[in-house]
Write an enzyme that holds these catalytic residues in place. Sequence first.
Site, PDB file in Angstrom:
ATOM      1  N   ASN A 138       0.835  -1.210   0.000  1.00  0.00           N
ATOM      2  CA  ASN A 138       0.000   0.000   0.000  1.00  0.00           C
ATOM      3  C   ASN A 138       0.864   1.253   0.000  1.00  0.00           C
ATOM      4  O   ASN A 138       1.993   1.260   0.501  1.00  0.00           O
ATOM      5  CB  ASN A 138      -0.993  -0.011   1.168  1.00  0.00           C
ATOM      6  CG  ASN A 138      -0.372  -0.221   2.529  1.00  0.00           C
ATOM      7  OD1 ASN A 138       0.642  -0.879   2.668  1.00  0.00           O
ATOM      8  ND2 ASN A 138      -0.979   0.334   3.549  1.00  0.00           N
ATOM      9  N   GLU A 165       0.428   5.291   0.750  1.00  0.00           N
ATOM     10  CA  GLU A 165      -0.510   6.292   1.285  1.00  0.00           C
ATOM     11  C   GLU A 165      -0.177   7.709   0.841  1.00  0.00           C
ATOM     12  O   GLU A 165       0.877   7.974   0.251  1.00  0.00           O
ATOM     13  CB  GLU A 165      -0.538   6.185   2.821  1.00  0.00           C
ATOM     14  CG  GLU A 165      -1.054   4.828   3.264  1.00  0.00           C
ATOM     15  CD  GLU A 165      -1.362   4.731   4.740  1.00  0.00           C
ATOM     16  OE1 GLU A 165      -0.909   5.587   5.513  1.00  0.00           O
ATOM     17  OE2 GLU A 165      -2.087   3.780   5.097  1.00  0.00           O
ATOM     18  N   CYS A 197      -4.251   0.908  -2.337  1.00  0.00           N
ATOM     19  CA  CYS A 197      -4.179  -0.384  -1.648  1.00  0.00           C
ATOM     20  C   CYS A 197      -3.155  -1.300  -2.311  1.00  0.00           C
ATOM     21  O   CYS A 197      -2.889  -1.201  -3.523  1.00  0.00           O
ATOM     22  CB  CYS A 197      -5.541  -1.072  -1.687  1.00  0.00           C
ATOM     23  SG  CYS A 197      -6.792  -0.277  -0.677  1.00  0.00           S
ATOM     24  N   GLU A 231      -3.375  -4.452  -3.041  1.00  0.00           N
ATOM     25  CA  GLU A 231      -3.940  -5.337  -4.078  1.00  0.00           C
ATOM     26  C   GLU A 231      -3.976  -4.610  -5.421  1.00  0.00           C
ATOM     27  O   GLU A 231      -3.680  -5.180  -6.476  1.00  0.00           O
ATOM     28  CB  GLU A 231      -5.370  -5.761  -3.705  1.00  0.00           C
ATOM     29  CG  GLU A 231      -5.488  -6.584  -2.430  1.00  0.00           C
ATOM     30  CD  GLU A 231      -5.687  -5.739  -1.175  1.00  0.00           C
ATOM     31  OE1 GLU A 231      -5.115  -4.632  -1.087  1.00  0.00           O
ATOM     32  OE2 GLU A 231      -6.405  -6.208  -0.279  1.00  0.00           O
ATOM     33  N   CYS A 258     -10.508  -4.624   0.964  1.00  0.00           N
ATOM     34  CA  CYS A 258     -11.621  -3.676   1.038  1.00  0.00           C
ATOM     35  C   CYS A 258     -12.542  -3.874  -0.172  1.00  0.00           C
ATOM     36  O   CYS A 258     -12.199  -4.573  -1.133  1.00  0.00           O
ATOM     37  CB  CYS A 258     -11.087  -2.249   1.094  1.00  0.00           C
ATOM     38  SG  CYS A 258     -10.437  -1.653  -0.465  1.00  0.00           S
ATOM     39  N   CYS A 288     -11.031  -2.999  -3.587  1.00  0.00           N
ATOM     40  CA  CYS A 288     -10.084  -4.010  -4.080  1.00  0.00           C
ATOM     41  C   CYS A 288     -10.822  -5.242  -4.594  1.00  0.00           C
ATOM     42  O   CYS A 288     -10.423  -5.847  -5.588  1.00  0.00           O
ATOM     43  CB  CYS A 288      -9.106  -4.405  -2.982  1.00  0.00           C
ATOM     44  SG  CYS A 288      -7.895  -3.114  -2.693  1.00  0.00           S
TER      45      CYS A 288
HETATM   46  N1  THU Z   1      -5.425  -1.194   2.500  1.00  0.00           N
HETATM   47  C1  THU Z   1      -4.939  -2.030   1.548  1.00  0.00           C
HETATM   48  O1  THU Z   1      -3.795  -1.898   1.105  1.00  0.00           O
HETATM   49  N2  THU Z   1      -5.753  -3.000   1.089  1.00  0.00           N
HETATM   50  C2  THU Z   1      -7.028  -3.225   1.525  1.00  0.00           C
HETATM   51  O2  THU Z   1      -7.732  -4.050   0.962  1.00  0.00           O
HETATM   52  C3  THU Z   1      -7.529  -2.494   2.694  1.00  0.00           C
HETATM   53  C4  THU Z   1      -6.766  -1.276   3.053  1.00  0.00           C
HETATM   54  C5  THU Z   1      -4.552  -0.111   2.987  1.00  0.00           C
HETATM   55  C6  THU Z   1      -4.986   1.264   2.546  1.00  0.00           C
HETATM   56  C7  THU Z   1      -4.377   2.117   3.629  1.00  0.00           C
HETATM   57  O3  THU Z   1      -3.035   2.412   3.252  1.00  0.00           O
HETATM   58  C8  THU Z   1      -4.348   1.231   4.844  1.00  0.00           C
HETATM   59  O4  THU Z   1      -4.529  -0.090   4.386  1.00  0.00           O
HETATM   60  C9  THU Z   1      -5.407   1.542   5.888  1.00  0.00           C
HETATM   61  O5  THU Z   1      -6.668   1.579   5.317  1.00  0.00           O
END
Ligand code: THU
Length: 160
Positions: free
Chosen positions: A62, A64, A73, A75, A112, A115
């Site tokens: 991920n 940010e 994310c 994925e 999430c 994704c």
């Molecule tokens: N995140 C992911 O990388 N994948 C997901 O399916 C859920 C959330 C990351 C996004 C963000 O950087 C952190 O997790 C918190 O939400």
Amino acid sequence: MKKQTIQTEFTSYDSVDLLPDVDRELLSIAKKSLENSYSPYSNFKVGAAVLLLNGEMLGGSNYENASYPLCICAEQTVLTTAANQFPGIVPISLAVTVRNPRQLIDRPGLPCGACRQVICETEMRYKHPIRVILQGETGPVYVFENGLDLLPLAFDKSFL
Ligand code: THU
């Protein structure tokens, strides 16, 4: 009026040792990729790895942003990287793992909704199911045989 029921299924493995070698290898790439996570805002690290039909494996994490909605994310990072680095090569498995310094994650990390939608789009694009392997820091590993089992009634291009 008709009540409808949606069924979905996945396999829960009590230990990672019970998984096929290829799944364990993919999870270890996901775990390594998690170290590259850029997550200074949530501190929640997510690593993902994809296996392609040609045997290639690649990882992502991920990424940010101070403008929170722009967080990408893991994925999505890895699926879009695969599509660009290996155009036309079908992704067949996706492993995801997570780490949170504030609490031990004792259950599989769950993708999430966005994704899940991206996984389903990729399945439809390549007309091939994606095996989704989900792991926490401890606890069981969940395996879904395809992304649609993670997002029944997914939106798709048939509406457009
Ligand atoms: N995140 C992911 O990388 N994948 C997901 O399916 C859920 C959330 C990351 C996004 C963000 O950087 C952190 O997790 C918190 O939400």
